[in-house]
Design a protein around this motif. Structure first.
Motif, mmCIF file in Angstrom:
data_model
loop_
_atom_site.group_PDB
_atom_site.id
_atom_site.type_symbol
_atom_site.label_atom_id
_atom_site.label_comp_id
_atom_site.label_asym_id
_atom_site.label_seq_id
_atom_site.Cartn_x
_atom_site.Cartn_y
_atom_site.Cartn_z
ATOM 1 N N THR A 171 0.827 -1.213 0.000
ATOM 2 C CA THR A 171 0.000 0.000 0.000
ATOM 3 C C THR A 171 0.855 1.255 0.000
ATOM 4 O OG1 THR A 171 -0.165 0.072 2.427
ATOM 5 C CG2 THR A 171 -1.879 -1.144 1.226
ATOM 6 N N VAL B 115 -3.593 -3.427 -2.030
ATOM 7 C CA VAL B 115 -3.809 -4.207 -0.822
ATOM 8 C C VAL B 115 -4.468 -5.508 -1.250
ATOM 9 C CG1 VAL B 115 -6.109 -3.275 -0.327
ATOM 10 C CG2 VAL B 115 -4.659 -4.080 1.555
ATOM 11 N N VAL C 86 -3.742 1.942 3.646
ATOM 12 C CA VAL C 86 -4.529 0.710 3.497
ATOM 13 C C VAL C 86 -5.981 1.062 3.175
ATOM 14 C CG1 VAL C 86 -5.284 -1.404 4.643
ATOM 15 C CG2 VAL C 86 -2.980 -0.497 5.085
ATOM 16 N N ALA D 184 -6.068 2.345 -0.392
ATOM 17 C CA ALA D 184 -5.941 1.264 -1.371
ATOM 18 C C ALA D 184 -7.228 0.460 -1.482
ATOM 19 C CB ALA D 184 -4.775 0.353 -0.989
#
Length: 327
Positions: free
Chosen positions: A89, A95, A122, A125
Motif C-alpha cells: 500500500t 492491498v 490501506v 488502497a
C-alpha cells in the motif's frame, strides 16, 4: 462491578506486514484505559491478521502473532488500521483482495473505520478514502499524494474526523485520535481519565498543526510553512501580517495569496485559530489564570479570550476548564 460484555464496544485492529509497533500498541493501551463508573472496561481490542502466521513489524527485531484472521472485522463496532511501512500500500498502491473485501464490508454495514499514520494508505488502497479528506504523517505526503490522488490529503492536522471514517497523523497523533473517539463515545470525563491513566495530555484539537520538521527553504518564496512555524513559536508576541510576509521574504500581497492557497485561511485567521487552540491547551493543562492564559496565547486580555472561545466552541474559559479538568 464489571460492565456487561455485551455492552463493551469492540475494536478489531488489523496488523499487516510492516506494521508500526507504536501504532499497534497505542489502541489497546488507550482504549483499555477507558472505564465506566464501576471501573469496567468500555472497549475490547482484538488483533487480526491477513491469513495465518506472524506479522513482522517495520523494525524492532520481534514478530506479532495476531489472535485472529480477518473474521472479527465482520462484527466489530470499530475497525482500526495501524501504520504500515514498506508494504504494497506504500509502494504500489495495492492491498490484498481479502483485506479490501473485509474493510469494504465492515464500512458498508456501518462499522466505524479508523487509521493511524500510514494505515490511511490501506484504507486508500481499499477505496474507502476516495473523495474524502484524510490525514497521515507529513513525511509521506509526496508518496501518498502520488499513489492516491483521489484522496484529499491534509498533512497539517493531527487527525481528521470525517464521520464514519477517521484518520490521524503519525505516531503520537494516534493517541489524540483514540482519545477523541473515547470523548465522542463517552464524554470528556471518561476521556480525561483515560488520558491520566496513560499519562498523556487529555486533548489536542484535531486541527492543531503537526510538529512538522521544516527545513530552511533553499529558494526564497518557496512556501509559507517556515513563516507558520516561526509564528507558532511566538504566539505570545504581537505578530503582524507584515512580520509574517517579511519572514517569508514575500510581499504582503503575495504572501497572503500563497498562504490562503496552502491553508484555506487568511494569515490572520490562521494565527487567531492557533492562538485560541493554544489557549484551550493552557486552560486544560495548567492552573494559570484566564488573564495569564490570554496573554500567553497572544489574545491580550481575558475579555478577548472569552469572546473568541465563545465564538469558537460556545463556552466561557471557566466552563471549558471545568469540563476538561474534572477529577
Amino acid at each position: 462491578m464489571r460492565k456487561n460484555r455485551a455492552m463493551v464496544h469492540s475494536v478489531a485492529m488489523l496488523a499487516l506486514d510492516g506494521v508500526v509497533g507504536f501504532d499497534l500498541g497505542v489502541p489497546p493501551q488507550v482504549f483499555g484505559a477507558a472505564r465506566d463508573a464501576g471501573n469496567g472496561f468500555l472497549y475490547s481490542v482484538t488483533t487480526c491478521g491477513d491469513g495465518p502466521g506472524p506479522v513482522r513489524p517495520e523494525r524492532g527485531g520481534f514478530l506479532v502473532v495476531p489472535d485472529h484472521d480477518l473474521s472479527p472485522l465482520a462484527t466489530a463496532d470499530t475497525v482500526l488500521v495501524p501504520g504500515v511501512s514498506g508494504g504494497t500500500t506504500m509502494t504500489d498502491g495495492k492491498v490484498s483482495p481479502a483485506v479490501t473485501e473485509a474493510l469494504r464490508a465492515a464500512h458498508a454495514r456501518g462499522a466505524r473505520i479508523i487509521s493511524i499514520c500510514t494505515g490511511a494508505s490501506v484504507l486508500a488502497a481499499a477505496g474507502l478514502l476516495d473523495g474524502r479528506t484524510a490525514a497521515s504523517h507529513w513525511a509521506w505526503a509526496k508518496r501518498l499524494t502520488r499513489l492516491y490522488p483521489q484522496v484529499h490529503w491534509d498533512f497539517d492536522v493531527l487527525f481528521v474526523d470525517d464521520g464514519d471514517v477517521l484518520t490521524s497523523a503519525g505516531v503520537a497523533a494516534g493517541v489524540d485520535l483514540c482519545l477523541h473517539v473515547i470523548r465522542q463515545d463517552h464524554g470528556s470525563l471518561v476521556a480525561n481519565q483515560a488520558a491520566r491513566r496513560c499519562v498523556v495530555a487529555p486533548w489536542r484539537d484535531g486541527g492543531q498543526a503537526q510538529y512538522i520538521e521544516q527545513p530552511v527553504p533553499a529558494v526564497a518564496g518557496s512556501g509559507t510553512e517556515p513563516a507558520r512555524a516561526w509564528a507558532l513559536s511566538r504566539l505570545a508576541e504581537q505578530v503582524s501580517l507584515e512580520d509574517l510576509a517579511g519572514h517569508a521574504r514575500m510581499s504582503v500581497r503575495t504572501f497572503t495569496r500563497r498562504f490562503r492557497d496552502e491553508t484555506g485561511l487568511s494569515p490572520l485567521q490562521w494565527l487567531l485559530q492557533q492562538r485560541v487552540a493554544h489557549a484551550r491547551l493552557l486552560l486544560e493543562s495548567t492552573d494559570l489564570s484566564v488573564d495569564v492564559v490570554a496573554r500567553r496565547a497572544g489574545l491580550g486580555s481575558a475579555t478577548a479570550l472569552r469572546q473568541h472561545l465563545r465564538a469558537t466552541i460556545g463556552v466561557a474559559p471557566s466552563a471549558y476548564r471545568r469540563a476538561f479538568r474534572q477529577t
